[in-house]
Design a protein around this motif. Sequence first.
Motif, PDB file in Angstrom:
ATOM      1  N   SER A   1      34.595  35.477  44.306  1.00 18.23           N
ATOM      2  CA  SER A   1      35.326  34.984  43.092  1.00 18.23           C
ATOM      3  C   SER A   1      35.734  35.903  42.086  1.00 18.23           C
ATOM      4  CB  SER A   1      34.513  33.746  42.653  1.00 18.23           C
ATOM      5  OG  SER A   1      35.383  33.047  41.599  1.00 18.23           O
ATOM      6  N   THR A   2      34.554  36.597  41.506  1.00 18.41           N
ATOM      7  CA  THR A   2      34.680  37.465  40.365  1.00 18.41           C
ATOM      8  C   THR A   2      35.505  38.714  40.998  1.00 18.41           C
ATOM      9  OG1 THR A   2      32.821  36.561  39.140  1.00 18.41           O
ATOM     10  CG2 THR A   2      33.412  38.750  38.758  1.00 18.41           C
ATOM     11  N   ALA A   3      35.574  39.266  42.403  1.00 23.24           N
ATOM     12  CA  ALA A   3      36.005  40.340  42.786  1.00 23.24           C
ATOM     13  C   ALA A   3      37.768  39.916  42.621  1.00 23.24           C
ATOM     14  CB  ALA A   3      35.565  40.470  44.248  1.00 23.24           C
ATOM     15  N   GLY A   4      37.946  38.655  42.677  1.00 24.06           N
ATOM     16  CA  GLY A   4      39.438  38.336  42.629  1.00 24.06           C
ATOM     17  C   GLY A   4      39.973  38.591  41.361  1.00 24.06           C
ATOM     18  N   ILE A   5      39.110  38.494  40.112  1.00 27.11           N
ATOM     19  CA  ILE A   5      39.503  38.580  38.859  1.00 27.11           C
ATOM     20  C   ILE A   5      39.558  40.014  38.415  1.00 27.11           C
ATOM     21  CG2 ILE A   5      38.761  38.009  36.382  1.00 27.11           C
ATOM     22  CD1 ILE A   5      37.545  35.465  38.073  1.00 27.11           C
ATOM     23  N   VAL A   6      38.499  40.975  38.720  1.00 24.26           N
ATOM     24  CA  VAL A   6      38.312  42.304  38.124  1.00 24.26           C
ATOM     25  C   VAL A   6      39.674  42.855  38.251  1.00 24.26           C
ATOM     26  CG1 VAL A   6      37.009  44.278  38.337  1.00 24.26           C
ATOM     27  CG2 VAL A   6      35.837  42.068  38.463  1.00 24.26           C
ATOM     28  N   PRO A   7      40.427  42.897  39.477  1.00 23.55           N
ATOM     29  CA  PRO A   7      41.498  43.895  39.449  1.00 23.55           C
ATOM     30  C   PRO A   7      42.530  43.717  38.624  1.00 23.55           C
ATOM     31  CG  PRO A   7      40.676  43.226  41.607  1.00 23.55           C
ATOM     32  CD  PRO A   7      39.953  42.504  40.739  1.00 23.55           C
ATOM     33  N   GLY A   8      42.611  42.228  38.212  1.00 22.92           N
ATOM     34  CA  GLY A   8      43.618  41.866  37.208  1.00 22.92           C
ATOM     35  C   GLY A   8      43.684  42.143  35.780  1.00 22.92           C
ATOM     36  N   VAL A   9      42.362  43.032  35.493  1.00 25.11           N
ATOM     37  CA  VAL A   9      42.042  43.466  34.103  1.00 25.11           C
ATOM     38  C   VAL A   9      42.947  44.644  33.920  1.00 25.11           C
ATOM     39  CG1 VAL A   9      40.515  44.270  32.514  1.00 25.11           C
ATOM     40  CG2 VAL A   9      39.943  42.516  34.087  1.00 25.11           C
ATOM     41  N   ARG A  10      43.719  44.552  32.995  1.00 26.14           N
ATOM     42  CA  ARG A  10      44.637  45.926  32.589  1.00 26.14           C
ATOM     43  C   ARG A  10      43.730  46.592  31.555  1.00 26.14           C
ATOM     44  NH1 ARG A  10      47.915  41.294  31.794  1.00 26.14           N
ATOM     45  NH2 ARG A  10      47.853  41.762  29.592  1.00 26.14           N
ATOM     46  N   ALA A  11      44.190  48.050  31.610  1.00 29.84           N
ATOM     47  CA  ALA A  11      43.382  48.977  30.712  1.00 29.84           C
ATOM     48  C   ALA A  11      43.614  48.710  29.080  1.00 29.84           C
ATOM     49  CB  ALA A  11      44.097  50.427  30.834  1.00 29.84           C
TER      50      ALA A  11
ATOM     51  N   GLY B   1      32.597  35.908  35.661  1.00 32.51           N
ATOM     52  CA  GLY B   1      33.955  35.928  36.249  1.00 32.51           C
ATOM     53  C   GLY B   1      34.858  35.258  35.560  1.00 32.51           C
ATOM     54  N   TRP B   2      34.255  33.783  35.087  1.00 35.09           N
ATOM     55  CA  TRP B   2      35.357  32.932  34.376  1.00 35.09           C
ATOM     56  C   TRP B   2      35.460  33.339  33.107  1.00 35.09           C
ATOM     57  CZ3 TRP B   2      34.637  30.253  29.657  1.00 35.09           C
ATOM     58  CH2 TRP B   2      35.434  29.082  29.756  1.00 35.09           C
ATOM     59  N   ASP B   3      34.276  34.009  32.329  1.00 33.77           N
ATOM     60  CA  ASP B   3      34.456  34.478  31.024  1.00 33.77           C
ATOM     61  C   ASP B   3      35.617  35.592  30.946  1.00 33.77           C
ATOM     62  OD1 ASP B   3      32.606  33.297  29.973  1.00 33.77           O
ATOM     63  OD2 ASP B   3      30.978  34.719  30.407  1.00 33.77           O
ATOM     64  N   LEU B   4      35.436  36.545  32.119  1.00 32.55           N
ATOM     65  CA  LEU B   4      36.453  37.653  32.404  1.00 32.55           C
ATOM     66  C   LEU B   4      38.179  37.112  32.384  1.00 32.55           C
ATOM     67  CD1 LEU B   4      36.825  40.660  32.480  1.00 32.55           C
ATOM     68  CD2 LEU B   4      36.226  40.527  34.786  1.00 32.55           C
ATOM     69  N   ALA B   5      38.071  36.040  33.295  1.00 27.77           N
ATOM     70  CA  ALA B   5      39.392  35.518  33.545  1.00 27.77           C
ATOM     71  C   ALA B   5      40.130  34.843  32.183  1.00 27.77           C
ATOM     72  CB  ALA B   5      39.373  34.442  34.652  1.00 27.77           C
ATOM     73  N   ARG B   6      39.192  34.162  31.564  1.00 23.82           N
ATOM     74  CA  ARG B   6      39.560  33.591  30.457  1.00 23.82           C
ATOM     75  C   ARG B   6      39.980  34.785  29.003  1.00 23.82           C
ATOM     76  NH1 ARG B   6      38.861  28.534  28.046  1.00 23.82           N
ATOM     77  NH2 ARG B   6      39.624  27.086  29.520  1.00 23.82           N
ATOM     78  N   ALA B   7      39.286  35.525  29.026  1.00 24.19           N
ATOM     79  CA  ALA B   7      39.552  36.936  28.063  1.00 24.19           C
ATOM     80  C   ALA B   7      40.883  37.556  28.606  1.00 24.19           C
ATOM     81  CB  ALA B   7      38.282  37.728  27.948  1.00 24.19           C
ATOM     82  N   THR B   8      41.259  37.595  29.599  1.00 30.67           N
ATOM     83  CA  THR B   8      42.320  38.266  30.319  1.00 30.67           C
ATOM     84  C   THR B   8      43.407  37.452  30.529  1.00 30.67           C
ATOM     85  OG1 THR B   8      41.221  38.735  32.363  1.00 30.67           O
ATOM     86  CG2 THR B   8      40.879  40.389  30.763  1.00 30.67           C
ATOM     87  N   GLY B   9      43.405  36.246  30.425  1.00 35.68           N
ATOM     88  CA  GLY B   9      44.757  35.556  30.696  1.00 35.68           C
ATOM     89  C   GLY B   9      44.999  35.188  32.157  1.00 35.68           C
ATOM     90  N   GLN B  10      43.889  35.163  32.862  1.00 33.85           N
ATOM     91  CA  GLN B  10      44.236  34.989  34.494  1.00 33.85           C
ATOM     92  C   GLN B  10      43.461  33.523  34.730  1.00 33.85           C
ATOM     93  OE1 GLN B  10      42.561  38.103  37.045  1.00 33.85           O
ATOM     94  NE2 GLN B  10      41.855  39.330  35.214  1.00 33.85           N
ATOM     95  N   PRO B  11      44.001  32.937  35.971  1.00 35.41           N
ATOM     96  CA  PRO B  11      43.440  31.623  36.179  1.00 35.41           C
ATOM     97  C   PRO B  11      41.889  31.485  36.114  1.00 35.41           C
ATOM     98  CG  PRO B  11      45.261  32.323  37.661  1.00 35.41           C
ATOM     99  CD  PRO B  11      45.027  33.515  36.808  1.00 35.41           C
ATOM    100  N   SER B  12      41.269  30.802  35.682  1.00 37.14           N
ATOM    101  CA  SER B  12      39.917  30.382  35.674  1.00 37.14           C
ATOM    102  C   SER B  12      39.434  29.408  36.180  1.00 37.14           C
ATOM    103  CB  SER B  12      39.437  30.551  33.814  1.00 37.14           C
ATOM    104  OG  SER B  12      39.960  29.331  33.197  1.00 37.14           O
TER     105      SER B  12
END
Length: 191
Positions: free
Chosen positions: A13-23, A128-139
């Motif tokens: 689940s979190t592996a699907g979010i990490v690549p969506g993080v922009r520099a 992973g949810w925190d990361l999605a929320r912070a980066t505007g990805q589906p959470s």
Amino acid sequence: MESYTAFEQAIESTAGIVPGVRASQLTVPTPCAEWDVRALLNHLIGTLWLSQALLSDAAPRYPMAPGGLPGSDLAGADPAAAYAEGSAAALAAAGTGDALTRPHPTPLGDMPGPVLAGFTTLDILVHGWDLARATGQPSGLDAALAGHVLDFAQQALMTEESRGSRVGPALPVPADAPATDRLVAFLGRQP
């Protein structure tokens, strides 16, 4: 849901979010008030390596306290690759013999394998949810997995002492709220 299945699904689940993080998002704040996105990525990657060590009863490759940050930047220039490497190591350790069923020595004392796996699964999934929320990805999280992790959290984090300083008090949500909302609210996050 079996421990290994939940562990694997949380990592995926979190592996699907990490690549969506922009520099450009690495300094953005997260729902974890003391961590920005880069720190959260480092915590996630460090947690994978720590779980690999604990489940193998070995010294950690990248020492860090449970719930803390590693001593160096593990995310580096390619957080997705670093996360994938840590994931492979953690899953290999979890899938070896009786790693998820026998007790393990940890910095917090001896811990049964199912409890160690439960805490790691919770940590990886919710951050992973925190990361999605912070980066505007589906959470939204898988409902069955979120429900499984919520059941574990409600048993393991019932008291203020067991919640420690990093898990806020539970927030109210309707009983019929989605499992993701009930999980994150139980852990003090606004759904």
